[in-house]
Design a protein around this motif. Structure first.
Motif, PDB file in Angstrom:
ATOM      1  N   ILE A 148      31.829  44.787  43.780  1.00 44.92           N
ATOM      2  CA  ILE A 148      30.398  44.096  44.068  1.00 44.92           C
ATOM      3  C   ILE A 148      29.405  45.170  43.906  1.00 44.92           C
ATOM      4  N   SER A 149      29.521  46.444  43.812  1.00 45.19           N
ATOM      5  CA  SER A 149      28.425  47.260  43.786  1.00 45.19           C
ATOM      6  C   SER A 149      27.873  47.160  42.331  1.00 45.19           C
ATOM      7  N   VAL A 150      28.614  47.050  41.404  1.00 48.76           N
ATOM      8  CA  VAL A 150      28.158  46.872  39.872  1.00 48.76           C
ATOM      9  C   VAL A 150      27.321  45.513  39.809  1.00 48.76           C
ATOM     10  N   ILE A 151      28.060  44.411  40.572  1.00 50.91           N
ATOM     11  CA  ILE A 151      27.493  43.072  40.280  1.00 50.91           C
ATOM     12  C   ILE A 151      26.004  43.094  41.187  1.00 50.91           C
ATOM     13  N   SER A 152      26.026  43.841  42.255  1.00 54.08           N
ATOM     14  CA  SER A 152      24.784  43.392  43.338  1.00 54.08           C
ATOM     15  C   SER A 152      23.935  44.765  42.938  1.00 54.08           C
ATOM     16  N   PHE A 156      28.318  49.522  49.477  1.00 51.37           N
ATOM     17  CA  PHE A 156      29.006  48.606  50.762  1.00 51.37           C
ATOM     18  C   PHE A 156      29.542  49.709  51.514  1.00 51.37           C
ATOM     19  N   ASP A 157      29.784  49.337  52.880  1.00 46.25           N
ATOM     20  CA  ASP A 157      30.861  50.022  53.642  1.00 46.25           C
ATOM     21  C   ASP A 157      31.977  49.187  53.822  1.00 46.25           C
ATOM     22  N   LYS A 158      33.084  50.011  53.195  1.00 42.53           N
ATOM     23  CA  LYS A 158      34.433  49.423  53.109  1.00 42.53           C
ATOM     24  C   LYS A 158      34.944  48.978  54.459  1.00 42.53           C
ATOM     25  N   GLU A 159      34.831  49.779  55.424  1.00 35.85           N
ATOM     26  CA  GLU A 159      35.521  49.564  56.776  1.00 35.85           C
ATOM     27  C   GLU A 159      34.781  48.199  57.208  1.00 35.85           C
ATOM     28  N   LYS A 160      33.476  48.055  57.359  1.00 32.63           N
ATOM     29  CA  LYS A 160      32.830  46.746  57.887  1.00 32.63           C
ATOM     30  C   LYS A 160      33.196  45.645  56.898  1.00 32.63           C
TER      31      LYS A 160
END
Length: 242
Positions: A148-152, A156-160
């Motif tokens: 999702i980081s590459v796409i966006s 991102f915060d994994k725990e959230k």
């Protein structure tokens, strides 16, 4: 939710299954790990993940599945929950590749493996394993995967993210009895390659063309064949080529 955070483990699914066999574990208990040495995928596959970059989690689900014919319902709700959470984070072109992989732009972002155990009193206890490619950026060894980081272009915060997924799944399980028909509709709307001529390979390594029509109530893929018949396949019986 009760969260158990581990640095490294062979398999979060195995850890949670073992724990629940030894003691009464709270429903929707979650286990996460920064590193998983023996991550499992569908049909004996392996889930590979860069240490510390991705969300590796398992969720205990009790008192939802009561007979074997219903096991796909949990797969449907899990994949739908993850797809909706990613869509809410503005990850584009989300699709569910039967039975429950989550894709964006034809790239795999999420793998789901659900393992069910029948207890001595007949209850079915499920461990829902979810692997989300979150902040990993190197997929040179996994050309069909992305994150999702590459796409966006964001981190991102994994725990959230874990909390969002668990809360969405809990919500859908609670609503299942009154909203199952709408959830099936939502699942079909996300279904990857539905209604499109697609290449498949069967268990005998024979390739064929077909058009996905839907999924049966017990989770079999329904494919319209070239002779206008509709065949149903279990997960071990067919592979989508794309």
């Amino acid at each position: 939710m009760k969260l158990i955070k581990l640095d490294a483990i062979d398999s979060t699914n195995d850890f949670l299954k073992s724990l629940s066999s030894q003691e009464d574990v709270e429903n929707f208990t979650v286990v996460t790990a920064e590193n998983q040495t023996k991550g499992k995928g569908q049909v004996g596959g392996v889930w590979k993940s860069e240490v510390g970059k991705n969300l590796i989690m398992s969720i205990l689900v009790k008192d939802f599945i009561f007979k074997n014919e219903d096991v796909f319902n949990l797969s449907l709700l899990t994949s739908l929950s993850v797809a909706e959470v990613l869509k809410s984070l503005n990850i584009p072109d989300i699709g569910i590749k039967w039975p429950n992989d989550i894709l964006s732009y034809n790239k795999k972002l999420v793998g789901i493996l659900i393992e069910n155990t029948i207890k001595s009193d007949g209850r079915i206890v499920s461990v829902v394993g979810i692997g989300v490619n979150v902040n990993q950026t190197d997929f040179s060894e996994l050309p069909t995967a992305s994150s999702i980081s590459v796409i966006s272009g964001k981190t991102f915060d994994k725990e959230k993210l874990a909390v969002l997924i668990v809360e969405k799944l809990k919500e859908k399980i609670q609503l299942w009895k009154t909203s199952s028909e709408s959830f099936w509709t939502d699942y079909f709307n996300f279904l990857f390659k539905k209604g499109v001529p697609t290449a498949f390979r069967d268990k005998n390594n024979q390739d064929f063309m077909g058009i996905i029509q839907g999924v049966s109530p017990i989770g079999k893929l329904q494919v319209l064949l070239e002779d206008d018949s509709v065949a149903e396949f279990e997960i071990k019986e067919v592979k989508m080529l794309y």
